[in-house]
Design an enzyme around this catalytic site. Structure first.
Site, PDB file in Angstrom:
ATOM      1  N   LEU A 182       0.821  -1.212   0.000  1.00  0.00           N
ATOM      2  CA  LEU A 182       0.000   0.000   0.000  1.00  0.00           C
ATOM      3  C   LEU A 182       0.858   1.266   0.000  1.00  0.00           C
ATOM      4  O   LEU A 182       0.494   2.264  -0.631  1.00  0.00           O
ATOM      5  CB  LEU A 182      -0.929  -0.017   1.216  1.00  0.00           C
ATOM      6  CG  LEU A 182      -1.976  -1.135   1.204  1.00  0.00           C
ATOM      7  CD1 LEU A 182      -2.656  -1.267   2.564  1.00  0.00           C
ATOM      8  CD2 LEU A 182      -3.022  -0.874   0.131  1.00  0.00           C
ATOM      9  N   ASP A 226      13.917   2.970   9.550  1.00  0.00           N
ATOM     10  CA  ASP A 226      13.337   1.839  10.285  1.00  0.00           C
ATOM     11  C   ASP A 226      12.565   2.433  11.452  1.00  0.00           C
ATOM     12  O   ASP A 226      13.165   3.079  12.332  1.00  0.00           O
ATOM     13  CB  ASP A 226      14.464   0.917  10.780  1.00  0.00           C
ATOM     14  CG  ASP A 226      13.933  -0.303  11.542  1.00  0.00           C
ATOM     15  OD1 ASP A 226      12.831  -0.226  12.130  1.00  0.00           O
ATOM     16  OD2 ASP A 226      14.637  -1.319  11.550  1.00  0.00           O
ATOM     17  N   ASN A 271       2.597   4.519   7.473  1.00  0.00           N
ATOM     18  CA  ASN A 271       2.020   3.325   6.826  1.00  0.00           C
ATOM     19  C   ASN A 271       2.693   2.028   7.263  1.00  0.00           C
ATOM     20  O   ASN A 271       2.041   0.978   7.271  1.00  0.00           O
ATOM     21  CB  ASN A 271       2.142   3.502   5.302  1.00  0.00           C
ATOM     22  CG  ASN A 271       1.948   2.209   4.552  1.00  0.00           C
ATOM     23  OD1 ASN A 271       0.808   1.736   4.397  1.00  0.00           O
ATOM     24  ND2 ASN A 271       3.039   1.595   4.093  1.00  0.00           N
ATOM     25  N   TYR A 298      -2.110  -7.848  16.697  1.00  0.00           N
ATOM     26  CA  TYR A 298      -2.406  -6.881  15.629  1.00  0.00           C
ATOM     27  C   TYR A 298      -3.600  -5.982  15.952  1.00  0.00           C
ATOM     28  O   TYR A 298      -3.504  -4.751  15.845  1.00  0.00           O
ATOM     29  CB  TYR A 298      -2.629  -7.630  14.311  1.00  0.00           C
ATOM     30  CG  TYR A 298      -2.840  -6.703  13.135  1.00  0.00           C
ATOM     31  CD1 TYR A 298      -1.803  -5.919  12.649  1.00  0.00           C
ATOM     32  CD2 TYR A 298      -4.084  -6.610  12.514  1.00  0.00           C
ATOM     33  CE1 TYR A 298      -1.989  -5.064  11.576  1.00  0.00           C
ATOM     34  CE2 TYR A 298      -4.276  -5.767  11.432  1.00  0.00           C
ATOM     35  CZ  TYR A 298      -3.224  -4.990  10.969  1.00  0.00           C
ATOM     36  OH  TYR A 298      -3.422  -4.140   9.903  1.00  0.00           O
ATOM     37  N   LYS A 336      -3.698  -1.831  16.416  1.00  0.00           N
ATOM     38  CA  LYS A 336      -4.405  -0.868  15.566  1.00  0.00           C
ATOM     39  C   LYS A 336      -5.453  -0.088  16.369  1.00  0.00           C
ATOM     40  O   LYS A 336      -5.752   1.070  16.050  1.00  0.00           O
ATOM     41  CB  LYS A 336      -5.034  -1.571  14.367  1.00  0.00           C
ATOM     42  CG  LYS A 336      -3.991  -2.109  13.373  1.00  0.00           C
ATOM     43  CD  LYS A 336      -3.118  -1.003  12.774  1.00  0.00           C
ATOM     44  CE  LYS A 336      -2.221  -1.524  11.659  1.00  0.00           C
ATOM     45  NZ  LYS A 336      -1.365  -0.475  11.055  1.00  0.00           N
ATOM     46  N   THR A 389      -1.830  -7.910  -0.583  1.00  0.00           N
ATOM     47  CA  THR A 389      -0.413  -7.514  -0.512  1.00  0.00           C
ATOM     48  C   THR A 389       0.340  -8.662   0.171  1.00  0.00           C
ATOM     49  O   THR A 389      -0.274  -9.634   0.629  1.00  0.00           O
ATOM     50  CB  THR A 389      -0.199  -6.235   0.340  1.00  0.00           C
ATOM     51  OG1 THR A 389      -0.537  -6.548   1.701  1.00  0.00           O
ATOM     52  CG2 THR A 389      -1.026  -5.066  -0.137  1.00  0.00           C
TER      53      THR A 389
HETATM   54  P1  NAP Z   1       3.157  -4.979   3.260  1.00  0.00           P
HETATM   55  O1  NAP Z   1       3.031  -5.165   1.797  1.00  0.00           O
HETATM   56  O2  NAP Z   1       3.627  -6.115   4.123  1.00  0.00           O
HETATM   57  O3  NAP Z   1       4.078  -3.694   3.523  1.00  0.00           O
HETATM   58  C1  NAP Z   1       4.436  -3.316   4.822  1.00  0.00           C
HETATM   59  C2  NAP Z   1       5.536  -2.287   4.730  1.00  0.00           C
HETATM   60  O4  NAP Z   1       5.916  -1.916   6.072  1.00  0.00           O
HETATM   61  C3  NAP Z   1       6.806  -2.823   4.046  1.00  0.00           C
HETATM   62  O5  NAP Z   1       7.382  -1.808   3.277  1.00  0.00           O
HETATM   63  C4  NAP Z   1       7.690  -3.163   5.237  1.00  0.00           C
HETATM   64  O6  NAP Z   1       9.078  -3.140   4.936  1.00  0.00           O
HETATM   65  C5  NAP Z   1       7.327  -1.997   6.139  1.00  0.00           C
HETATM   66  N1  NAP Z   1       7.837  -2.169   7.493  1.00  0.00           N
HETATM   67  C6  NAP Z   1       7.584  -3.172   8.373  1.00  0.00           C
HETATM   68  N2  NAP Z   1       8.300  -2.974   9.498  1.00  0.00           N
HETATM   69  C7  NAP Z   1       9.003  -1.829   9.323  1.00  0.00           C
HETATM   70  C8  NAP Z   1       9.925  -1.097  10.103  1.00  0.00           C
HETATM   71  N3  NAP Z   1      10.314  -1.528  11.321  1.00  0.00           N
HETATM   72  N4  NAP Z   1      10.435   0.068   9.623  1.00  0.00           N
HETATM   73  C9  NAP Z   1      10.066   0.500   8.396  1.00  0.00           C
HETATM   74  N5  NAP Z   1       9.243  -0.159   7.584  1.00  0.00           N
HETATM   75  C10 NAP Z   1       8.704  -1.316   8.053  1.00  0.00           C
HETATM   76  O7  NAP Z   1       1.757  -4.550   3.915  1.00  0.00           O
HETATM   77  P2  NAP Z   1       0.587  -3.559   3.407  1.00  0.00           P
HETATM   78  O8  NAP Z   1      -0.611  -4.388   3.161  1.00  0.00           O
HETATM   79  O9  NAP Z   1       1.106  -2.659   2.347  1.00  0.00           O
HETATM   80  O10 NAP Z   1       0.331  -2.767   4.766  1.00  0.00           O
HETATM   81  C11 NAP Z   1       0.582  -1.372   4.921  1.00  0.00           C
HETATM   82  C12 NAP Z   1      -0.216  -0.885   6.123  1.00  0.00           C
HETATM   83  O11 NAP Z   1      -1.604  -1.111   5.890  1.00  0.00           O
HETATM   84  C13 NAP Z   1       0.113  -1.606   7.440  1.00  0.00           C
HETATM   85  O12 NAP Z   1       0.135  -0.658   8.483  1.00  0.00           O
HETATM   86  C14 NAP Z   1      -1.068  -2.565   7.618  1.00  0.00           C
HETATM   87  O13 NAP Z   1      -1.317  -2.859   8.969  1.00  0.00           O
HETATM   88  C15 NAP Z   1      -2.187  -1.749   6.999  1.00  0.00           C
HETATM   89  N6  NAP Z   1      -3.358  -2.529   6.560  1.00  0.00           N
HETATM   90  C16 NAP Z   1      -3.241  -3.422   5.550  1.00  0.00           C
HETATM   91  C17 NAP Z   1      -4.386  -4.129   5.140  1.00  0.00           C
HETATM   92  C18 NAP Z   1      -4.335  -5.144   4.025  1.00  0.00           C
HETATM   93  O14 NAP Z   1      -5.355  -5.858   3.837  1.00  0.00           O
HETATM   94  N7  NAP Z   1      -3.250  -5.239   3.271  1.00  0.00           N
HETATM   95  C19 NAP Z   1      -5.626  -3.908   5.760  1.00  0.00           C
HETATM   96  C20 NAP Z   1      -5.698  -2.985   6.799  1.00  0.00           C
HETATM   97  C21 NAP Z   1      -4.544  -2.303   7.195  1.00  0.00           C
HETATM   98  P3  NAP Z   1       9.867  -4.504   4.473  1.00  0.00           P
HETATM   99  O15 NAP Z   1       9.576  -4.718   3.016  1.00  0.00           O
HETATM  100  O16 NAP Z   1      11.306  -4.157   4.749  1.00  0.00           O
HETATM  101  O17 NAP Z   1       9.357  -5.626   5.340  1.00  0.00           O
END
Ligand code: NAP
Length: 231
Positions: free
Chosen positions: A13, A53, A80, A156, A160, A189
């Protein structure tokens, strides 16, 4: 030009939000903990890259110093970056599992926001978007017709819920900044092994809407792509 920084923007995202805001004319900083992945994403998108980070004080301070030196101010901060913690079975979840998720999803937002506050305060109408989840809503997770009510977790969801409370507290603490939480919705994702039914474009609709609010926009709210989400 609007300067925007997105944490965890190397994929998912965050990366899609970077793509869309660049297309809207924002000057976007792709912040990522892995320099190789972050540089690749920023290069492919035409954004700027900064290593960050969210769990590391020195990394976040260095990122804020770098953005301050290059951009001077920050108009939009999108918190994010997040982890699921593996959505472990409750009975198998250890205190350390919970602490690890809170450290990234909650304390990370506190750390990043604190470090970038001076840059936000230099912007004309600064905005913070905290990426939350329906899984953090007491109302949604107890509503029998919502998908989220069928899932149980000790790490989780509480993280949130804390992001939601942090958002309303930040909105009160920083009246000059509009601070809002958003639920992307269940989006395919790496976070969920691409099981989410929404596209990343749909998943970033609420993030983009809140990133683009004007000076008279809302603060202290929680929305998804369809409108307000009950707390
Ligand atoms: P994703 O594809 O797993 O991406 C997560 C991102 O966060 C990656 O770039 C990851 O980096 C980064 N990250 C994790 N730990 C970190 C740290 N310590 N420092 C800096 N970056 C860090 O997940 P996503 O679906 O895009 O999720 C993005 C946000 O949306 C999250 O907050 C998640 O809780 C929220 N969300 C997602 C969904 C869904 O259905 N996908 C629904 C509701 C909420 P790396 O690549 O290095 O691991």
């Amino acid at each position: 030009m609007t300067t925007t920084l997105i944490t965890g923007a190397n994929k998912g995202l965050g990366r899609e939000a970077a793509r869309r805001l660049l297309a809207d004319g924002h000057d976007v900083w792709v912040a990522a903990r892995d320099p190789e992945k972050g540089r690749e994403a920023a290069g492919a998108l035409g954004a700027r890259f900064v290593a960050l980070d969210v769990t590391d004080d020195a990394s976040v301070t260095a990122a804020a110093d770098h953005v301050a030196a290059q951009s001077g101010a920050l108009d939009v901060l999108i918190n994010n970056a997040g982890i699921s913690g593996g959505l472990l079975r409750p009975e198998a979840t250890t205190p350390d599992d919970v602490a690890r998720v809170l450290k990234t999803n909650v304390v990370g937002i506190v750390r990043v926001t604190k470090a970038f506050l001076p840059l936000l305060e230099r912007a004309e109408s600064p905005v913070i978007v905290n990426v939350s989840s329906g899984m953090g809503s007491l109302a949604v997770t107890t509503h029998p017709e919502r998908l989220e009510s069928g899932l149980v977790g000790f790490a989780y969801s509480p993280s949130k819920a804390a992001v939601n409370m942090l958002t309303t507290q930040q909105a009160k603490a920083f009246p000059g900044i509009r601070v809002n939480a958003v639920d992307p919705g269940y989006t395919g994702t790496d976070f969920n092994d691409n099981r989410g039914h929404q596209t990343v474009e749909e998943g970033t609709d609420a993030i983009i809407a809140m990133a683009k609010i004007g000076p008279d926009g809302p603060t202290g709210t929680f929305t998804d792509r369809n409108g307000p989400v009950p707390w």
